[in-house]
Design an enzyme around this catalytic site. Structure first.
Site, PDB file in Angstrom:
ATOM      1  N   HIS A 261       0.835  -1.206   0.000  1.00 19.96           N
ATOM      2  CA  HIS A 261       0.000   0.000   0.000  1.00 19.96           C
ATOM      3  C   HIS A 261       0.869   1.255   0.000  1.00 19.96           C
ATOM      4  CE1 HIS A 261      -3.780   2.170   1.159  1.00 19.96           C
ATOM      5  NE2 HIS A 261      -2.905   3.027   1.631  1.00 19.96           N
ATOM      6  N   GLU A 262       1.911   1.261   0.824  1.00 25.06           N
ATOM      7  CA  GLU A 262       2.771   2.443   0.918  1.00 25.06           C
ATOM      8  C   GLU A 262       3.566   2.660  -0.367  1.00 25.06           C
ATOM      9  OE1 GLU A 262       2.254   4.524   3.195  1.00 25.06           O
ATOM     10  OE2 GLU A 262       0.969   3.150   4.314  1.00 25.06           O
ATOM     11  N   HIS A 265       1.635   4.793  -2.614  1.00 22.80           N
ATOM     12  CA  HIS A 265       1.747   6.217  -2.286  1.00 22.80           C
ATOM     13  C   HIS A 265       3.060   6.792  -2.812  1.00 22.80           C
ATOM     14  CE1 HIS A 265      -1.889   6.209  -0.058  1.00 22.80           C
ATOM     15  NE2 HIS A 265      -1.441   5.566   0.999  1.00 22.80           N
TER      16      HIS A 265
END
EC number: 3.4.24.-
Length: 271
Positions: A261-262, A265
């Site tokens: 998920h990171e 980003h």
């Protein structure tokens, strides 16, 4: 995610299919992991805590634009059919992790998470060496012949998140005076050897920062530099909060989902 479709493309499908395919990938990568059995036959009740996302879109002064790679007309001629190549760069703080946490992050979590997105996303491959821009002392810059010039001076250190960008990764410092005249290369700096055979530089730190103490934050990430032709993220960072990294086997998949998920980003997605 619409504004990012010209940067990252998962497969060469029609636009609607692209959206659905990428959405499915994100769902699979980030699906909640709950109820993992522990060694006593119970369930890991805290597993879902690691899903907490503390994403903050980077502020304008935290992102450096205009990294010069290749002209737009050259890049656009290149087909979107090459797997994304991510260069992983560790901050010294990663090496200070406890040995079991370092082994987990270095041998399993980061390689698996990076490999997932390298296989999922296709790009117009970067042919040139990547040299990142230096941070300016002033927030105002001049752009001449597609090159970015600071006013009077560059900062002595360029950061990407909590990570100091190595001198070898940086371009020469270019400066003009306050009126945009007398533009030149700062003779006290030089261009580093740069980064080859990569499309994205991913800096990783492991510092127990102030943001780590907010909520149940395990990690956070963002991009820090964008290239000039397509304005796509070319470098990003993630910070792993050491005190929140669990080495329990039943929480492995949850931690992996968090890091995947990171990375999204860091690539510029706000999901």
């Amino acid at each position: 995610m619409k504004q990012l479709q010209h940067w990252w493309c998962p497969v060469r499908f029609p636009t609607t299919a692209n959206r659905l395919f990428l959405a499915a990938l994100i769902f699979l990568a980030l699906a909640p992991v709950k109820g993992y059995p522990d060694s006593g036959g119970g369930h890991a009740a805290e597993a879902h805590q690691h899903e907490h996302c503390n994403h903050q879109h980077p502020k304008a002064h935290e992102v450096i634009h205009g990294v010069q790679l290749e002209p737009l007309h050259v890049i656009r001629k290149r087909s979107i059919d090459q797997p994304l190549r991510i260069l992983l760069v560790y901050d010294e703080s990663v090496y200070r992790l406890d040995s079991d946490k370092f082994s987990l992050i270095n041998d399993t979590i980061l390689p698996d998470a990076v490999r997932f997105w390298e296989q999922a996303l296709m790009v117009r491959q970067t042919k040139e060496i990547i040299r990142l821009n230096r941070k300016c002392e002033s927030s105002q810059v001049f752009v001449k012949n597609s090159l970015t010039y600071c006013i009077d001076s560059c900062k002595p250190v360029t950061l990407c998140g909590e990570v100091q960008v190595p001198e070898d990764h940086l371009d020469v410092c270019r400066v003009c005076n306050s009126t945009g005249q007398d533009c030149r290369e700062d003779p006290s700096t030089s261009a580093g050897i740069g980064i080859s055979n990569a499309d994205f530089v991913f800096y990783v730190s492991a510092r127990q920062s102030e943001r780590c103490h907010k909520g149940l934050t395990v990690a956070y990430a963002a991009h820090c530099q964008q290239e000039a032709a397509l304005d796509r993220p070319i470098a990003g960072h993630a910070n792993l909060c050491p005190e929140s990294i669990s080495t329990k086997p039943q929480e492995l998949q949850t931690l992996l989902s968090t890091v995947k998920h990171e990375i999204l980003h860091a690539l510029g997605f706000s999901v």
